[in-house]
Design an enzyme around this catalytic site. Sequence first.
Site, PDB file in Angstrom:
ATOM      1  NE  ARG A  99      -3.022   0.724  -0.655  1.00 10.11           N
ATOM      2  CZ  ARG A  99      -3.446   0.960  -2.252  1.00 10.11           C
ATOM      3  NH1 ARG A  99      -3.297   1.867  -2.758  1.00 10.11           N
ATOM      4  NH2 ARG A  99      -4.284  -0.245  -2.631  1.00 10.11           N
ATOM      5  CE  LYS A 134      -4.045  27.900  -2.933  1.00 11.20           C
ATOM      6  NZ  LYS A 134      -5.311  28.082  -3.804  1.00 11.20           N
ATOM      7  CE  LYS A 166      -0.761  35.028  -1.869  1.00  6.47           C
ATOM      8  NZ  LYS A 166      -1.134  33.693  -1.914  1.00  6.47           N
ATOM      9  CD  GLU A 198      -1.976  38.231  -3.697  1.00  9.29           C
ATOM     10  OE1 GLU A 198      -1.810  36.734  -4.000  1.00  9.29           O
ATOM     11  OE2 GLU A 198      -2.736  38.574  -2.738  1.00  9.29           O
ATOM     12  CG  ASP A 219      -4.805  36.830  -6.285  1.00 10.06           C
ATOM     13  OD1 ASP A 219      -4.769  35.479  -6.594  1.00 10.06           O
ATOM     14  OD2 ASP A 219      -5.484  37.284  -5.433  1.00 10.06           O
TER      15      ASP A 219
END
Length: 289
Positions: A99, A134, A166, A198, A219
């Site tokens: 697995r 992410k 950001k 950004e 963005d």
Amino acid sequence: MKLDKARTTRIIKAALKEDIGSGDVTTSSVIGKFESVKASIVTNEDCLLCGVDVAEWVINTVDYSVRFKPQASDGQRVYKGKEIAFLEGHAVSILSAERTMLNFLCLMSGIATKVKEFAERVKDYKAKIYDTRKTFPLLRYLEKYAVVTGGGKNHRLGLWDQVLVKDNHLKIAGLKKSGNLVKAIRNKVTRNVKIEIEVDKLEQFRKVLAQRPDIIMLDNMSAAEVKKAVTLKNKSAYEPKPLLEVSGGINLNNAEEYARTGIDRISVGTLTDSVESVDMSLEVMGSGL
């Protein structure tokens, strides 16, 4: 990008500990300790393969005496029914590692396959496909390797290797009121650290462009707005000109539309945060019951 075996093995050991724990009670109660078996790892769908070395290092970690013979390599396009690897050795070891081997292969191949699809959509333009942060906790290193295998490029590896200011940074620190944000940052970081800012409006873009960061991230802008930003950059007298990156809402249906604007980079979070694993299985050679 080449995988570092020592770094990868640390991830593998943690995965094996999570899955096997104190021992595979099913296999050990059904299979004799020294019984040998032959088996194959097979893909059940077409994909771009990734993670063969990782699978081999998994079985080596469990039992170095098991023979693992790759039948395909990372970056290779394989089709449904293709044998990925042949294994021979202790059945207990192979079944206990099954697995974990498949989990790595299926996930990494899924990422590489998806990245390849995006790369194909923009291959006629200068834009390159980039990943994001992410990623699944503790698997970022392997996921970013899979991105490169699929023909993409890595954005930041973490928070340490590039500045990316950001909207939340600006909200908290009140940096919107500062004079030259980029200049202030350059005074605090080493020279080799890239600075990316950004923006989400063309008005912001014009102000940031004048501050000469290394990269400007557009963005959640429409393709039409991105095109205007590219034109503004190209017409500006600022040198060197920053790279332009678009992020947010990019998918296979609109990737080419954005690439056509002349953008340099397209970052796509879904390459890693919502990827579909490839279906693979381990098939033991034998008659069974």
